[in-house]
Enzyme design. Structure first.
Site, mmCIF file in Angstrom:
data_model
loop_
_atom_site.group_PDB
_atom_site.id
_atom_site.type_symbol
_atom_site.label_atom_id
_atom_site.label_comp_id
_atom_site.label_asym_id
_atom_site.label_seq_id
_atom_site.Cartn_x
_atom_site.Cartn_y
_atom_site.Cartn_z
ATOM 1 C CE LYS A 252 -14.892 -19.380 -3.836
ATOM 2 N NZ LYS A 252 -14.880 -19.916 -2.752
ATOM 3 C CD GLU B 79 -17.299 -17.977 1.954
ATOM 4 O OE1 GLU B 79 -16.692 -17.285 1.438
ATOM 5 O OE2 GLU B 79 -18.460 -17.785 2.188
ATOM 6 N NE ARG C 94 -7.775 -12.619 -7.866
ATOM 7 C CZ ARG C 94 -8.829 -13.387 -7.313
ATOM 8 N NH1 ARG C 94 -8.775 -13.408 -6.023
ATOM 9 N NH2 ARG C 94 -9.528 -13.949 -8.089
HETATM 10 P P1 ATP Z 1 -13.059 -16.062 -5.422
HETATM 11 O O1 ATP Z 1 -12.790 -14.793 -5.687
HETATM 12 O O2 ATP Z 1 -12.976 -16.947 -6.640
HETATM 13 O O3 ATP Z 1 -14.429 -16.328 -4.713
HETATM 14 P P2 ATP Z 1 -12.034 -16.879 -2.752
HETATM 15 O O4 ATP Z 1 -10.792 -15.894 -2.517
HETATM 16 O O5 ATP Z 1 -13.403 -16.008 -2.069
HETATM 17 O O6 ATP Z 1 -12.335 -16.802 -4.423
HETATM 18 P P3 ATP Z 1 -11.834 -18.840 -1.049
HETATM 19 O O7 ATP Z 1 -12.581 -20.277 -0.996
HETATM 20 O O8 ATP Z 1 -12.009 -17.932 0.037
HETATM 21 O O9 ATP Z 1 -12.026 -18.179 -2.456
HETATM 22 O O10 ATP Z 1 -10.374 -19.127 -1.360
HETATM 23 C C1 ATP Z 1 -9.684 -20.183 -0.697
HETATM 24 C C2 ATP Z 1 -8.137 -19.725 -1.125
HETATM 25 O O11 ATP Z 1 -7.874 -19.879 -2.157
HETATM 26 C C3 ATP Z 1 -7.656 -18.530 -0.540
HETATM 27 O O12 ATP Z 1 -6.608 -18.554 0.347
HETATM 28 C C4 ATP Z 1 -7.500 -17.568 -1.446
HETATM 29 O O13 ATP Z 1 -6.634 -16.676 -1.410
HETATM 30 C C5 ATP Z 1 -7.041 -18.599 -2.440
HETATM 31 N N1 ATP Z 1 -7.363 -18.196 -3.892
HETATM 32 C C6 ATP Z 1 -8.624 -17.809 -4.243
HETATM 33 N N2 ATP Z 1 -8.560 -17.369 -5.703
HETATM 34 C C7 ATP Z 1 -7.230 -17.275 -5.921
HETATM 35 C C8 ATP Z 1 -6.443 -17.184 -7.200
HETATM 36 N N3 ATP Z 1 -7.188 -16.478 -8.315
HETATM 37 N N4 ATP Z 1 -5.329 -17.164 -7.296
HETATM 38 C C9 ATP Z 1 -4.679 -17.889 -6.039
HETATM 39 N N5 ATP Z 1 -5.294 -17.877 -5.097
HETATM 40 C C10 ATP Z 1 -6.478 -17.968 -4.761
HETATM 41 MG MG MG Z 2 -13.415 -15.814 0.053
#
Ligand code: ATP
Ligand code: MG
Length: 547
Positions: free
Chosen positions: A273, A36, A263
Site C-alpha cells: 500500500k 489496517e 506473503r
Molecule cells: P501492505 O504491505 O500492502 O501495506 P500490510 O501488511 O501493511 O500490507 P495490512 O492491512 O496490515 O497490510 O494487512 C492485513 C492482513 O493482510 C495482514 O494479516 C497481512 O499479513 C495480510 N497481507 C498483507 N499483504 C499481504 C500479501 N502480499 N500476501 C499475503 N497476505 C498479505
Molecule cells: Mg500493516
C-alpha cells in the site's frame, strides 16, 4: 498448468489446526482478518482473506473482520468502507459485529499500566531518531536509554499525564523494558505507546491522544477476541517473540498463537500500500482502482471476477517460503472462468483495409456461426462477408516467410469464410499501407496444399457491418520483474502499459455481451465499459488469449 499439491486442502496451517483439534476436541477455531484502514485491499490481502475465512468455514469456526486502527495519522474512514466493499465483492461474509482495535483502547491502557507497575515498561524521552540510534542494528548491540531506570511511580505518573494530553507528539513514548542487547532487534525495548494529538481518530474522535503500536495492540486484540490461530505473513516472524512476551507478562490465560505464511508477490507488479501511495503521489496512476494495479478495485475495473481471484488463491496455496508468482497464473484463472461463460465475436483493434477484388461490388454473403464453439445454448449469429473488410495490421507483412501471416502472394483463410491471397498493396504519401488487394478462393484444392496443411486463419470484419470501438489495452505496470526490490521503482514503470486503440467491432456487438463480458476471437477477453460514460463503445482488455 501443473497440478499444485500445495493447495488449500493440504497446507501446513490446516495440519496445525487439526492437531490442535485432536488435542482439544472442544476447541472453537477462530481466526481474524486484520486490515489496517490505511489504503485499499490488494490481491495479497485476498490471499489472507481466503485463508482466514476458509479456515473458519472448514472447521465450523469464526473469522472476525478487525480493523487494526491504531494509527490515526494514516487511517481514514473511506478505507474502512472500501475494505468492507471489497471483502463482500470477493464473496466473503463477515459478521455484522465488525471489530476495531480502537474498541479496546481502554483495555490496552489497563494492560500497559500493568506492565509499568511490574517494572516492565517505562516512559522514554528520547526522540524517534535517538531511539533508532540507541537501538543499534544486526551487528551493533543496542544501548540503554538514559530514562530506562526511571522509578515505577514516576512512570505511572508520566503515562497518566501522557494520556491526559500534557505532552506533545513525539516528546515521549512508552517502551517495553526487555533487552537492548537482544539478538532480535524487535526485543530491544520496543515502543508500546506513542502520542498523536495532531489528528483525530476516525472512530474514537478526540477521546485518546495516545495510541498503542501494532505489536502491543495486535496480540491483546487477538486475546480479547479469543482468536485461536492468528495467521499473518512471515515478516512478522520476529514480532511473534514480542507477541508472546506481551501475553506472558500481562498474565492472561488461553493465549492465542501466531502462525506465519509467505506473503504473495507477483512479478512485474507491486502490492504494498505504501508503494501504491507513492505511485499516486507521483501521478503515475490516478487512483487505487487503476486497472493496472492488483488492488481488488483495480482488478474489478480490469474485469477480473471474484471466482478467478479465489481460484488463483487456492492454486498458489499456503506455504512458508516466499516467492514471486507470474502474472500468467492470474491470467490463466480469468481465462478459465470466462471460457465457457461468454460469447465470442469479431473485432479488429488495429485495422487495415482489404479489398477482395474478385468479389462483385455489392457482394453480401451471410454466414451462420456459433456464438461459442462448445456451448450450444449460446446459439448462433450471422456475420456478413463483403468486398471490403478490415483485418488486423499485424496479420499482414508485405514480404514475409512467416506462414502465419498474409503476405504478397501468400494465402490465409478468413475465419468462417474463404481463403484470400494478397496481390498488391496501395500505400499513402507517408509510405504507409492503406489497402491490400486480395483475391478470394473458395477452396484450395491443389496438391501443393496438402503440404501447406497449416494455413493460417485470421479474423476479419466487413467494413459496412462494423462499428467504431475503443479498446483499452493494459500491460504490467513495471518492466522489471521485481519492482518491490528496486530503490527507485518509478524508473522501471512501463510507459506503454496503458494504450487506447480505436478499432472496430461487429455492429451488433452489444447483443453478444453476457454480463459485460465478451471474447474477441484471436485477441482476448474484454469487459464492456459503462455505455453512458463513453462516446464510443468501449472495452477493457482483461487478458489477451496469447502473449
Ligand atoms: P501492505 O504491505 O500492502 O501495506 P500490510 O501488511 O501493511 O500490507 P495490512 O492491512 O496490515 O497490510 O494487512 C492485513 C492482513 O493482510 C495482514 O494479516 C497481512 O499479513 C495480510 N497481507 C498483507 N499483504 C499481504 C500479501 N502480499 N500476501 C499475503 N497476505 C498479505
Ligand atoms: Mg500493516
Amino acid at each position: 498448468m501443473k497440478n499444485n499439491n500445495k493447495n488449500i486442502n493440504t497446507n501446513f496451517i490446516y495440519k496445525i489446526i487439526e492437531k490442535d483439534m485432536f488435542k482439544n476436541n472442544s476447541l472453537n477455531v477462530k481466526t481474524r482478518f486484520p486490515p489496517e484502514p490505511n489504503g485499499h485491499l490488494h490481491i495479497g490481502h485476498a490471499k489472507s482473506i481466503f485463508i482466514n475465512f476458509n479456515i473458519s468455514k472448514k472447521y465450523s469456526g469464526k473469522c472476525n473482520l478487525r480493523f487494526d486502527d491504531t494509527n490515526p495519522l494514516k487511517e481514514k474512514k473511506k478505507y474502512i468502507n472500501s475494505i468492507k466493499k471489497d471483502i463482500k465483492w470477493l464473496g466473503f461474509k463477515y459478521s455484522k459485529n465488525i471489530k476495531y482495535a480502537s474498541n479496546y483502547f481502554e483495555i490496552f491502557y489497563k494492560y500497559a499500566m500493568i506492565l509499568i507497575k511490574k517494572g516492565l515498561a517505562y516512559i522514554d524521552k528520547l526522540n524517534k531518531k535517538e531511539i533508532k540510534k540507541y537501538r543499534g542494528n544486526l551487528t551493533k548491540k543496542g544501548k540503554n536509554s538514559p530514562f530506562r531506570n526511571r522509578k515505577i511511580k514516576k512512570n505511572i505518573n508520566l503515562f497518566k499525564k501522557m494520556k491526559n494530553g500534557y505532552f506533545e507528539d513525539g516528546s515521549m513514548c512508552l517502551r517495553a523494558k526487555i533487552n537492548m542487547k537482544s539478538k532480535i532487534i524487535i526485543m530491544r525495548d520496543p515502543v508500546l505507546y506513542r502520542i498523536i494529538k495532531t489528528k483525530k481518530h476516525h472512530q474514537t474522535k478526540k477521546k485518546w491522544c495516545i495510541y498503542p503500536t501494532y505489536d502491543f495492540a495486535h496480540c491483546i486484540s487477538d486475546y480479547i477476541e479469543k482468536i485461536t490461530h492468528s495467521i499473518c505473513t512471515t515478516e512478522f516472524t520476529d514480532n511473534k517473540i514480542l507477541y508472546n512476551w506481551i501475553l506472558k507478562n500481562i498474565e492472561v490465560k488461553n493465549k492465542p498463537k501466531q502462525y506465519e505464511f509467505a506473503r504473495l508477490n507477483i512479478e512485474n507488479n507491486i502490492l504494498s500500500k505504501r508503494k501504491i501511495q507513492i505511485l499516486i503521489k507521483n501521478n503515475i496512476i490516478k487512483n487505487w482502482s487503476d486497472p493496472r494495479l492488483l488492488t481488488i478495485s483495480g482488478l474489478r475495473k480490469r474485469g477480473y471476477t471474484p471466482v478467478s481471484i479465489m481460484n488463483f488463491c487456492n492454486y498458489i496455496g499456503i506455504t512458508k517460503k516466499e516467492n514471486f508468482i507470474q502474472m500468467s497464473y492470474l491470467e490463466h484463472f480469468i481465462k478459465k472462468d470466462l471460457e465457457n461463460k461468454v460469447k465470442r465475436a469479431m473485432a479488429v483493434l488495429n485495422p487495415i483495409k482489404v479489398i477482395i477484388y474478385n468479389l462483385p461490388k455489392n457482394y453480401k454473403k451471410i454466414i451462420k456461426i456459433p456464438n461459442h464453439p462448445k456451448i450450444k445454448k449460446f446459439g448462433t449469429q450471422k456475420i456478413i462477408l463483403r468486398k471490403k473488410i478490415y483485418i488486423e495490421k499485424k496479420d499482414f507483412e508485405e514480404t514475409s516467410k512467416n506462414k502465419k501471416k498474409l503476405f504478397i502472394n501468400g494465402k490465409v483463410k478468413l475465419r468462417y469464410s474463404y481463403f484470400i491471397k494478397a496481390k498488391k498493396i496501395k500505400k499513402n504519401k507517408l509510405n504507409k499501407i492503406e489497402k491490400i488487394y486480395c483475391k478470394y478462393y473458395k477452396k484450395i484444392t491443389n496438391k501443393k496444399n496438402k503440404k501447406k496443411k497449416k494455413i493460417a486463419i485470421i479474423h476479419w470484419i466487413s467494413i459496412k457491418d462494423s462499428i467504431k470501438t475503443k479498446f483499452k489495452i493494459y500491460k504490467n505496470l513495471f518492466k522489471t520483474k521485481y519492482p518491490e526490490k528496486k530503490k527507485n521503482m518509478i524508473q522501471y514503470i512501463d510507459k506503454n502499459s496503458k494504450k487506447v486503440k480505436i478499432g472496430f467491432s461487429q455492429k451488433d456487438i452489444l447483443s453478444k455481451i453476457l454480463k459485460n463480458y465478451i471474447q474477441f476471437e484471436r485477441i482476448g477477453y474484454f469487459m464492456l465499459n459503462n455505455l453512458k460514460k463513453h462516446k464510443n463503445i468501449t472495452f477493457t482488455c482483461i487478458t489477451k488469449l496469447k502473449k
